[in-house]
Write a protein that holds these residues in place. Structure first.
Motif: not given
Lengths: 234, 234
Positions: B132-155
């Motif tokens: 069941r969908p429970f939320c829509v999230e928009e998120s911003y991560y500082l790249k100096t702290i989180v140098p890498y993110l991809n779709e697999e991690i975000a899913s």
């Protein structure tokens, strides 16, 4: 009050009065100990209290900083305080719709954890901020703990009456939030339409011995409900 | 981890595994010290941590009691934890709508407190609990702290990735809540009607040096938004 709680309050007041904003650095332990004429150990404990309460944060090897990130009009839900204290700068008022002494309904008895019949004060009021209705509140107070309540008290700050007149020591609270829909009566009080959304908060307040003595269900006007919560990773 | 934090975790686990409910009395200081083979002083500090976190309360001259008053499905907002940890027993998933590296928009730059141009990861995802969908999230991560993110991690769980893989130490968070109205796109994701109400939570997460590194705006499905907050009067 413990000496370090007293010092914690003084430091908190200092931060407020000087409008110190997020990231402002506080004086060192030694300087604070000199200023408040207490031991460094007392300052360490006072800072722990302030950190727990989300007022400051301490960075090892660096110092102590003001944490406060407040947005005007957002109410801190982690504070156990009455609205009159939170909205110091605003004009608050309440209209009492109903106030009566009743046997606790069974759901309230369960929440307040008693099995025998017990009397409670039931109060329903509409609360206004600067003359705008911001919530409808239904509240139950255990009569063994709150032996007397009247319309005059309920139209002002019940919280102040409990803490200052009855000297009740409120220790902690549990709040449960969800979105609801207003019925016709509630919508009328809040000057909204029937079925408009509301932010509903059920709250339970506890004495210092852990005993729950008050249960409330508050429905907030959807435009007035603005809340702030501080999370901590201790 | 400090020794007393370790003991605090063990006592917390003991409470959970034995399903100790509100008001259950814990063993005495001496008994706890014997059980966990540490000094009484370590137990005192461990109990302070648990009290601060709303797990227990101590009554002078009486003992230590379990505070926990949980309602199934209500999420504790004062916990700095990912949803995957909070909803351990549920099947969580996320659909990534968008993931890109951008210059931080000015409102995000202000909230994350930087003045120069900085890169951030922007992620928009829909989150599901038991499909069941429970939320829509928009998120911003500082790249100096989180140098890498991809779709697999975000899913999956970004929180687990941050804390376990990147070893980021999240210290505290600020949450701002209010009721909003869904636009057509959001309503589509949440399987609701345009203009239906949502519970909107803006959150800011901070590192142990007090630096904010993540800002999110989450819009919760009005029927799935159930939150729990513990208040304390320290």
């Amino acid at each position: 009050m413990n000496k370090y709680h007293d010092v914690a309050n003084k430091i908190n007041l200092f931060i407020q009065e000087n409008n110190l904003t997020r990231g402002s650095k506080l004086p060192t332990l030694t300087e604070l100990a000199n200023t408040y004429e207490v031991s460094k150990n007392t300052i360490i404990k006072a800072l722990e209290v302030l950190e727990t309460n989300g007022v400051i944060y301490q960075v090892r090897g660096s110092g102590t900083y003001v944490r406060g990130r407040h947005r005007k009009g957002f109410v801190n839900l982690t504070d156990v305080q009455g609205f009159h204290s939170i909205f110091r700068e605003f004009n608050l008022s309440s209209k009492v719709i109903e106030l009566k002494e009743i046997e606790a309904p069974s759901n309230v008895a369960e929440i307040l954890e008693f099995t025998d019949q017990e009397k409670v004060y039931y109060i329903k009021r509409v609360r206004y901020i600067e003359s705008r209705p911001f919530c409808v509140e239904e509240s139950y107070y255990l009569k063994t703990i709150v032996p007397y309540l009247n319309e005059e008290i309920a139209s002002q700050s019940i919280f102040n009456y409990l803490t200052e007149d009855l000297k009740i020591n409120i220790r902690f609270s549990d709040l449960f939030m969800r979105i609801g829909k207003l019925n016709q009566e509630e919508a009328g009080y809040l000057e909204l339409e029937t079925h408009d959304p509301s932010l509903n908060i059920e709250s339970i307040y506890y004495l210092s011995n852990g005993r729950p003595f008050n249960y409330s269900l508050i429905k907030y006007h959807h435009e007035e409900a603005q809340f702030f919560v501080q999370g901590n990773n201790f």
